[in-house]
Scaffold this motif. Structure first.
Motif, PDB file in Angstrom:
ATOM      1  N   ASP A  74       7.700  13.762  11.697  1.00 32.48           N
ATOM      2  CA  ASP A  74       7.554  12.295  12.321  1.00 32.48           C
ATOM      3  C   ASP A  74       6.543  11.553  11.837  1.00 32.48           C
ATOM      4  OD1 ASP A  74       9.766  13.093  14.222  1.00 32.48           O
ATOM      5  OD2 ASP A  74       8.234  13.431  15.621  1.00 32.48           O
ATOM      6  N   ASN A  75       5.396  12.066  11.102  1.00 35.24           N
ATOM      7  CA  ASN A  75       4.355  11.385  10.616  1.00 35.24           C
ATOM      8  C   ASN A  75       4.705  11.097   9.201  1.00 35.24           C
ATOM      9  OD1 ASN A  75       3.887  14.337  10.580  1.00 35.24           O
ATOM     10  ND2 ASN A  75       1.654  13.744  10.634  1.00 35.24           N
ATOM     11  N   VAL A  76       5.664  11.434   8.422  1.00 34.96           N
ATOM     12  CA  VAL A  76       5.547  11.209   6.955  1.00 34.96           C
ATOM     13  C   VAL A  76       6.955  10.424   6.684  1.00 34.96           C
ATOM     14  CG1 VAL A  76       6.040  12.370   4.620  1.00 34.96           C
ATOM     15  CG2 VAL A  76       4.435  13.616   6.610  1.00 34.96           C
ATOM     16  N   HIS A  77       6.595   9.486   5.972  1.00 34.54           N
ATOM     17  CA  HIS A  77       7.836   8.551   5.493  1.00 34.54           C
ATOM     18  C   HIS A  77       7.935   8.151   4.216  1.00 34.54           C
ATOM     19  CE1 HIS A  77       7.242   7.858  10.132  1.00 34.54           C
ATOM     20  NE2 HIS A  77       8.699   7.685  10.038  1.00 34.54           N
ATOM     21  N   PHE A  78       9.147   8.294   3.760  1.00 33.63           N
ATOM     22  CA  PHE A  78       9.366   7.597   2.146  1.00 33.63           C
ATOM     23  C   PHE A  78       9.548   6.050   2.082  1.00 33.63           C
ATOM     24  CE2 PHE A  78      12.512   7.076  -1.033  1.00 33.63           C
ATOM     25  CZ  PHE A  78      11.958   7.043  -2.233  1.00 33.63           C
ATOM     26  N   ILE A  79       9.034   5.420   1.466  1.00 35.83           N
ATOM     27  CA  ILE A  79       9.441   3.986   1.026  1.00 35.83           C
ATOM     28  C   ILE A  79       9.772   3.819  -0.459  1.00 35.83           C
ATOM     29  CG2 ILE A  79       8.604   1.601   1.258  1.00 35.83           C
ATOM     30  CD1 ILE A  79       6.377   2.618   3.330  1.00 35.83           C
ATOM     31  N   GLY A  80      10.987   3.656  -0.856  1.00 35.09           N
ATOM     32  CA  GLY A  80      11.228   3.579  -1.947  1.00 35.09           C
ATOM     33  C   GLY A  80      11.654   2.343  -2.460  1.00 35.09           C
ATOM     34  N   ASN A  81      11.663   1.892  -3.783  1.00 35.62           N
ATOM     35  CA  ASN A  81      11.879   0.598  -4.355  1.00 35.62           C
ATOM     36  C   ASN A  81      10.672  -0.487  -3.878  1.00 35.62           C
ATOM     37  OD1 ASN A  81      13.695  -0.854  -6.076  1.00 35.62           O
ATOM     38  ND2 ASN A  81      14.144  -2.056  -4.205  1.00 35.62           N
ATOM     39  N   LEU A  82       9.717   0.060  -3.981  1.00 35.22           N
ATOM     40  CA  LEU A  82       8.402  -0.557  -3.540  1.00 35.22           C
ATOM     41  C   LEU A  82       7.411  -0.527  -4.673  1.00 35.22           C
ATOM     42  CD1 LEU A  82       7.369  -2.921  -1.530  1.00 35.22           C
ATOM     43  CD2 LEU A  82       5.971  -0.689  -0.867  1.00 35.22           C
ATOM     44  N   GLU A  83       6.985  -1.318  -5.459  1.00 40.36           N
ATOM     45  CA  GLU A  83       6.384  -1.264  -6.760  1.00 40.36           C
ATOM     46  C   GLU A  83       4.755  -1.923  -6.434  1.00 40.36           C
ATOM     47  OE1 GLU A  83       6.537  -1.675 -11.698  1.00 40.36           O
ATOM     48  OE2 GLU A  83       8.317  -1.899 -10.542  1.00 40.36           O
ATOM     49  N   LEU A  84       4.050  -0.938  -7.097  1.00 41.51           N
ATOM     50  CA  LEU A  84       2.678  -1.431  -7.002  1.00 41.51           C
ATOM     51  C   LEU A  84       2.403  -2.371  -7.952  1.00 41.51           C
ATOM     52  CD1 LEU A  84      -0.381  -1.094  -5.925  1.00 41.51           C
ATOM     53  CD2 LEU A  84      -0.673   0.491  -7.503  1.00 41.51           C
ATOM     54  N   ARG A  86       4.050  -5.219  -8.509  1.00 41.96           N
ATOM     55  CA  ARG A  86       4.998  -6.184  -8.681  1.00 41.96           C
ATOM     56  C   ARG A  86       5.412  -6.647  -7.187  1.00 41.96           C
ATOM     57  NH1 ARG A  86      10.977  -3.479  -9.346  1.00 41.96           N
ATOM     58  NH2 ARG A  86      10.408  -2.884  -7.168  1.00 41.96           N
ATOM     59  N   ASP A  87       5.398  -5.717  -6.138  1.00 42.69           N
ATOM     60  CA  ASP A  87       5.787  -6.062  -4.988  1.00 42.69           C
ATOM     61  C   ASP A  87       4.647  -6.148  -3.831  1.00 42.69           C
ATOM     62  OD1 ASP A  87       8.566  -5.705  -5.406  1.00 42.69           O
ATOM     63  OD2 ASP A  87       8.522  -3.683  -5.490  1.00 42.69           O
ATOM     64  N   VAL A  88       3.483  -5.171  -4.170  1.00 44.60           N
ATOM     65  CA  VAL A  88       2.487  -5.346  -3.463  1.00 44.60           C
ATOM     66  C   VAL A  88       1.099  -4.829  -4.235  1.00 44.60           C
ATOM     67  CG1 VAL A  88       2.852  -2.884  -2.865  1.00 44.60           C
ATOM     68  CG2 VAL A  88       1.494  -4.233  -1.137  1.00 44.60           C
ATOM     69  N   SER A  89       0.139  -5.450  -4.127  1.00 44.36           N
ATOM     70  CA  SER A  89      -1.180  -5.438  -4.903  1.00 44.36           C
ATOM     71  C   SER A  89      -1.924  -4.040  -4.077  1.00 44.36           C
ATOM     72  CB  SER A  89      -1.957  -6.537  -4.831  1.00 44.36           C
ATOM     73  OG  SER A  89      -2.523  -6.792  -3.608  1.00 44.36           O
ATOM     74  N   MET A  90      -2.722  -3.599  -5.054  1.00 43.90           N
ATOM     75  CA  MET A  90      -3.778  -2.388  -4.667  1.00 43.90           C
ATOM     76  C   MET A  90      -4.687  -3.027  -3.621  1.00 43.90           C
ATOM     77  SD  MET A  90      -4.753   0.535  -4.617  1.00 43.90           S
ATOM     78  CE  MET A  90      -4.137   1.396  -6.191  1.00 43.90           C
ATOM     79  N   GLU A  91      -5.079  -4.169  -3.602  1.00 42.71           N
ATOM     80  CA  GLU A  91      -5.923  -4.733  -2.642  1.00 42.71           C
ATOM     81  C   GLU A  91      -5.116  -5.016  -1.242  1.00 42.71           C
ATOM     82  OE1 GLU A  91      -8.913  -8.745  -1.775  1.00 42.71           O
ATOM     83  OE2 GLU A  91      -7.159  -8.612  -3.718  1.00 42.71           O
ATOM     84  N   GLU A  92      -3.911  -5.282  -1.183  1.00 41.49           N
ATOM     85  CA  GLU A  92      -3.198  -5.411  -0.011  1.00 41.49           C
ATOM     86  C   GLU A  92      -3.099  -3.983   0.770  1.00 41.49           C
ATOM     87  OE1 GLU A  92      -0.286  -9.368  -0.532  1.00 41.49           O
ATOM     88  OE2 GLU A  92      -0.065  -7.450  -1.960  1.00 41.49           O
ATOM     89  N   LEU A  93      -2.820  -2.805  -0.064  1.00 41.71           N
ATOM     90  CA  LEU A  93      -2.602  -1.386   0.181  1.00 41.71           C
ATOM     91  C   LEU A  93      -3.876  -0.967   0.874  1.00 41.71           C
ATOM     92  CD1 LEU A  93      -0.369   0.126  -2.074  1.00 41.71           C
ATOM     93  CD2 LEU A  93       0.330  -0.672  -0.023  1.00 41.71           C
ATOM     94  N   GLN A  94      -5.156  -1.374   0.116  1.00 39.59           N
ATOM     95  CA  GLN A  94      -6.164  -0.751   0.674  1.00 39.59           C
ATOM     96  C   GLN A  94      -6.715  -1.432   2.143  1.00 39.59           C
ATOM     97  OE1 GLN A  94      -8.170  -0.925  -3.249  1.00 39.59           O
ATOM     98  NE2 GLN A  94      -9.246   0.475  -2.318  1.00 39.59           N
ATOM     99  N   GLN A  95      -6.431  -2.862   2.043  1.00 41.42           N
ATOM    100  CA  GLN A  95      -6.619  -3.498   3.411  1.00 41.42           C
ATOM    101  C   GLN A  95      -5.547  -2.930   4.468  1.00 41.42           C
ATOM    102  OE1 GLN A  95      -5.951  -7.460   2.269  1.00 41.42           O
ATOM    103  NE2 GLN A  95      -8.133  -7.699   1.354  1.00 41.42           N
ATOM    104  N   LEU A  96      -4.371  -2.329   4.421  1.00 45.51           N
ATOM    105  CA  LEU A  96      -3.490  -1.879   5.257  1.00 45.51           C
ATOM    106  C   LEU A  96      -3.769  -0.629   5.692  1.00 45.51           C
ATOM    107  CD1 LEU A  96      -0.197  -3.591   3.816  1.00 45.51           C
ATOM    108  CD2 LEU A  96      -1.267  -4.249   5.934  1.00 45.51           C
ATOM    109  N   TYR A  97      -4.198   0.380   4.523  1.00 52.50           N
ATOM    110  CA  TYR A  97      -4.394   1.709   4.921  1.00 52.50           C
ATOM    111  C   TYR A  97      -5.686   2.257   4.947  1.00 52.50           C
ATOM    112  CZ  TYR A  97       0.945   2.158   4.319  1.00 52.50           C
ATOM    113  OH  TYR A  97       2.038   1.890   4.571  1.00 52.50           O
ATOM    114  N   ASP A  98      -6.084   3.082   5.815  1.00 43.36           N
ATOM    115  CA  ASP A  98      -7.240   3.666   5.627  1.00 43.36           C
ATOM    116  C   ASP A  98      -7.552   4.533   4.452  1.00 43.36           C
ATOM    117  OD1 ASP A  98      -8.397   3.282   8.404  1.00 43.36           O
ATOM    118  OD2 ASP A  98      -6.572   4.419   8.957  1.00 43.36           O
ATOM    119  N   VAL A  99      -6.601   5.241   3.870  1.00 47.17           N
ATOM    120  CA  VAL A  99      -6.789   6.005   2.604  1.00 47.17           C
ATOM    121  C   VAL A  99      -5.455   5.448   1.503  1.00 47.17           C
ATOM    122  CG1 VAL A  99      -6.655   7.973   1.254  1.00 47.17           C
ATOM    123  CG2 VAL A  99      -7.843   7.701   3.793  1.00 47.17           C
TER     124      VAL A  99
END
Length: 437
Positions: A74-84, A86-99
């Protein structure tokens, strides 16, 4: 472990290959209050298992069943076709996720560093293996197989894989997931000679006995080896078990004789390429005889020309540099302290230590980085997956969930012919259409 019931730790893993899945598995096994999203730029999971493992080694690919079981948690999910990038920046991911964990592997070929390596007919093993393994990036590689001679540079298992796939008959490959377009080219090629070239000797080769032994079981190919190279090792008692097994196999191969109408596979040691020649296309390489020295390999100055139309370099891989992330250009990995890059950014697997070890080597690596993170990072109330979903929707991105990947997988299995396990799709738009059906 400092994580407690006070909140959920949101973890984003970039890369859905072995390192990514073993890390996700470790998190899921250690704590319920960790939510892991495995992000990949392709619509398909499993990374190297799908696009790197040789198509005739289906038993190795079965490890994907373990990764699929991880995705059922339940606590693991795959998200395909999402490119670092191109679609989302490293800065955005670091702001959204703890790690954020880079588990991107080492997808780029190491260069030979020779003028002419960009000629038509010269390929790195990453692209060549990706071509016959149906990787979307390399489906249009169109390598030159209208040549009687192919040269493979490298003395590891990848070099053996490439040689074996080029040498096997259509019947031998009938129960594999070799790309149909590659099968058509390979099985109508005019190859007569394949050379595996290594700058060191047979003792230093990185072959495993299993892989090396397969060469002596090919239907339409005879491996050949100079028995004189074994004489220096007859009385050597300091060899490892693997080295002794490899030498025993080479001794059997040395007894072979060329057979009429069969491909000849030459295992050549103590040689290195010093020039790649041709106008627009490869015509030949210049090889220099080498000798082992206490500090490595040294050229002898004695050279010979080998005419060939196909050259595949299998000398290793490196991670892809990411803007703003410290990168060691020499070793081809991200700069880290035991996997910690900076802040809430970490790396694992080949992206951390380079392309070494087996697929299973990534498991203890994943466990170790999960333990490290759980001892260093606490939940900070970030949005995690919910925030990423908003971003995806706002940008009208077509991501692929694991359930939708299963639709693609089923379609590939249904599209196959004969006893092949699947016919892998290479068109991303087609895969997205199936996933969203």
């Amino acid at each position: 472990m400092i994580l407690n019931g006070s909140g959920t730790l949101y973890v984003a893993i970039i890369g859905a290959g072995p390192a990514g899945y073993y890390t996700a598995e470790a998190f899921a096994a250690k704590h319920d209050n960790v939510h892991v999203d495995i992000i990949d730029r392709l619509p398909t999971p499993y990374g190297l298992i799908r696009a790197g493992v040789a198509p005739d080694h289906q038993s190795i690919k079965n490890v994907a069943l373990r990764y699929a079981a991880t995705n059922e948690k339940d606590n693991v999910h795959f998200i395909g076709n999402l490119e670092l990038g191109r679609d989302v920046s490293m800065e955005e991911l670091q702001q959204l996720y703890d790690v954020v964990i880079l588990a991107t592997g080492a997808p780029k070929d190491r260069a030979l560093g020779l003028e002419g390596e960009h000629l038509q007919g010269v390929y790195g093993s990453g692209s060549f293996v990706g071509w016959y393994n149906s990787h979307p990036d390399y489906r249009d590689l169109n390598p030159n197989l209208k040549t009687p001679t192919a040269v493979i540079i490298g003395n590891g298992n990848v070099a053996i894989d490439v040689a074996r796939i080029l040498a096997k008959t259509a019947q031998e490959m009938a129960e594999t997931d070799l790309a149909p377009y590659a099968a058509s080219e390979i099985h109508t090629s005019i190859l007569k000679d394949i050379y595996i070239i290594g700058r060191r000797g047979p003792v230093e080769a990185a072959f495993t006995p299993k892989e090396l032994g397969e060469l002596n079981k090919l239907e339409n190919c005879t491996p050949l080896f100079d028995p004189a190279l074994l004489e220096a090792f007859e009385e050597n008692t300091d060899l490892t078990v693997v080295q002794k097994k490899n030498l025993a196999i080479l001794r059997d191969i040395a007894a072979n004789k060329p057979e009429k109408d069969k491909i000849r596979l030459h295992l050549s040691f103590f040689q290195r390429p010093v020039a790649i020649e041709g106008d627009q296309s490869l015509t030949n390489i210049l090889l220099e005889k080498t000798k082992l020295m206490p500090n490595g390999v040294e050229g002898t100055g004695h050279t010979a020309e080998l005419k060939c139309g196909l050259l595949v370099s299998c000398i290793g891989y490196k991670a892809s540099p990411i803007e703003g992330i410290p990168y060691d250009t020499r070793s081809g990995v991200y700069v880290s302290s035991d996997g910690h890059i900076s802040g809430n950014l970490y790396c694992v697997g080949w992206a951390r230590r380079g392309p070494t070890g087996t697929i299973g080597t990534n498991r203890p690596d994943g466990v170790g980085i999960a333990d490290k993170i759980l001892s260093e990072i606490t939940p900070s109330g970030k949005a995690g997956r919910q925030g990423l979903d908003v971003l995806v929707q706002t940008r009208d991105l077509h991501t692929v969930s694991f359930a939708n990947w299963k639709k693609i997988e089923t379609a590939e299995q249904e599209a196959t012919e004969g006893n092949a396990p699947r016919r892998k799709f290479t068109n991303i738009d087609k895969m997205i259409k199936i996933a969203e059906s």
